[in-house]
Design an enzyme around this catalytic site. Sequence first.
Site, mmCIF file in Angstrom:
data_model
loop_
_atom_site.group_PDB
_atom_site.id
_atom_site.type_symbol
_atom_site.label_atom_id
_atom_site.label_comp_id
_atom_site.label_asym_id
_atom_site.label_seq_id
_atom_site.Cartn_x
_atom_site.Cartn_y
_atom_site.Cartn_z
ATOM 1 N N GLU A 127 63.910 45.138 15.910
ATOM 2 C CA GLU A 127 64.878 45.531 17.085
ATOM 3 C C GLU A 127 66.256 45.360 16.700
ATOM 4 O OE1 GLU A 127 66.082 43.512 21.346
ATOM 5 O OE2 GLU A 127 63.897 43.677 20.749
ATOM 6 N N CYS A 195 65.304 40.705 28.138
ATOM 7 C CA CYS A 195 64.424 41.637 29.109
ATOM 8 C C CYS A 195 64.059 40.828 30.372
ATOM 9 C CB CYS A 195 63.630 42.598 28.391
ATOM 10 S SG CYS A 195 61.975 41.790 28.502
ATOM 11 N N SER A 223 54.839 38.454 17.022
ATOM 12 C CA SER A 223 55.351 38.848 18.359
ATOM 13 C C SER A 223 56.586 37.625 18.567
ATOM 14 C CB SER A 223 54.275 38.771 19.427
ATOM 15 O OG SER A 223 54.872 38.661 20.648
#
EC number: 1.17.7.4
Length: 308
Positions: A127, A195, A223
Amino acid sequence: MRKVIICSPRGFCAGVIRAVQTVERALEKWGAPIYVKHEIVHNRHVVDKLRAKGAIFIEDLQEVPCNSRVIYSAHGVPPSVREEAKERGLITIDATCGLVTKIHSAVKMYARRGYLIILIGKRKHVEVIGICGEAPDKITVVENIAEVEALTFSTKDLLFYVTQTTLSMDDSADMIAALKARYPQIITLPSSSICYATQNRQSALRNILPKVEFVYVIGDPKSSNSNQLKAVAARRGVVARLVNNPEEITDEILQYSGNIGVTAGASTPEDVVQACLTKLQKLIPTLVVETDLFVEEDTIFQLPKELQ
């Protein structure tokens, strides 16, 4: 009576649901193979199921035959990838999370306005690599407070900061405070870059920590948000284990007598959560299962227009 307290919300967020459904719908509509740039989400169970249906996960677009379809993962891609795809005649479908896209757009806009950009995140995370590609000459990535303190910007520079969407709110808050102390002029987006799902899962976990002695975070080792959930518990002195399947839940838990907390990262399927709970109940048959609802989530992201 000993309890296992399950956090809610947990598991799949709206961005992950959209990304996974994008690959599934593409396979239904066009058939295999469908190429996916990077793992669609960071969870082995999800990736293995999609691979079995005909998805091919690649890191380099050179692996994709010309005129083939390729899906961008939820983590986003730098502009250079989009340009390469166009040059090679690839048919692209964008499964980038809308919240990641918002950060890409903000970085691009503020770079054009002359701002220098500080990105709080893990520089090797896909990302972050994608976001940096929007303004490579104007972005500086910082991973910790030591790197914030080593920055050499002036208090007269135009500065803008954003964060990777899946960071720990605790750690990012400390770095943001350090940034603002050094550079009072620094600005950011009106709302947090982290988020909503990351925030909700961390807050839901914090809510149960006073009631538990041990926490299982169910998620993939790759993750980011799953690892941050583990860090949230550890930071508050609660023993935490990151597990990706029931086999990783061992009789270690029998050494503890208090309540057990369970949560799951935003890319963890619910069937894996339930399988882990079943394993826990086999180890401790007297466990009482209780769900702790922190907040209801109703966010829905529409599928890419090609698949609606």
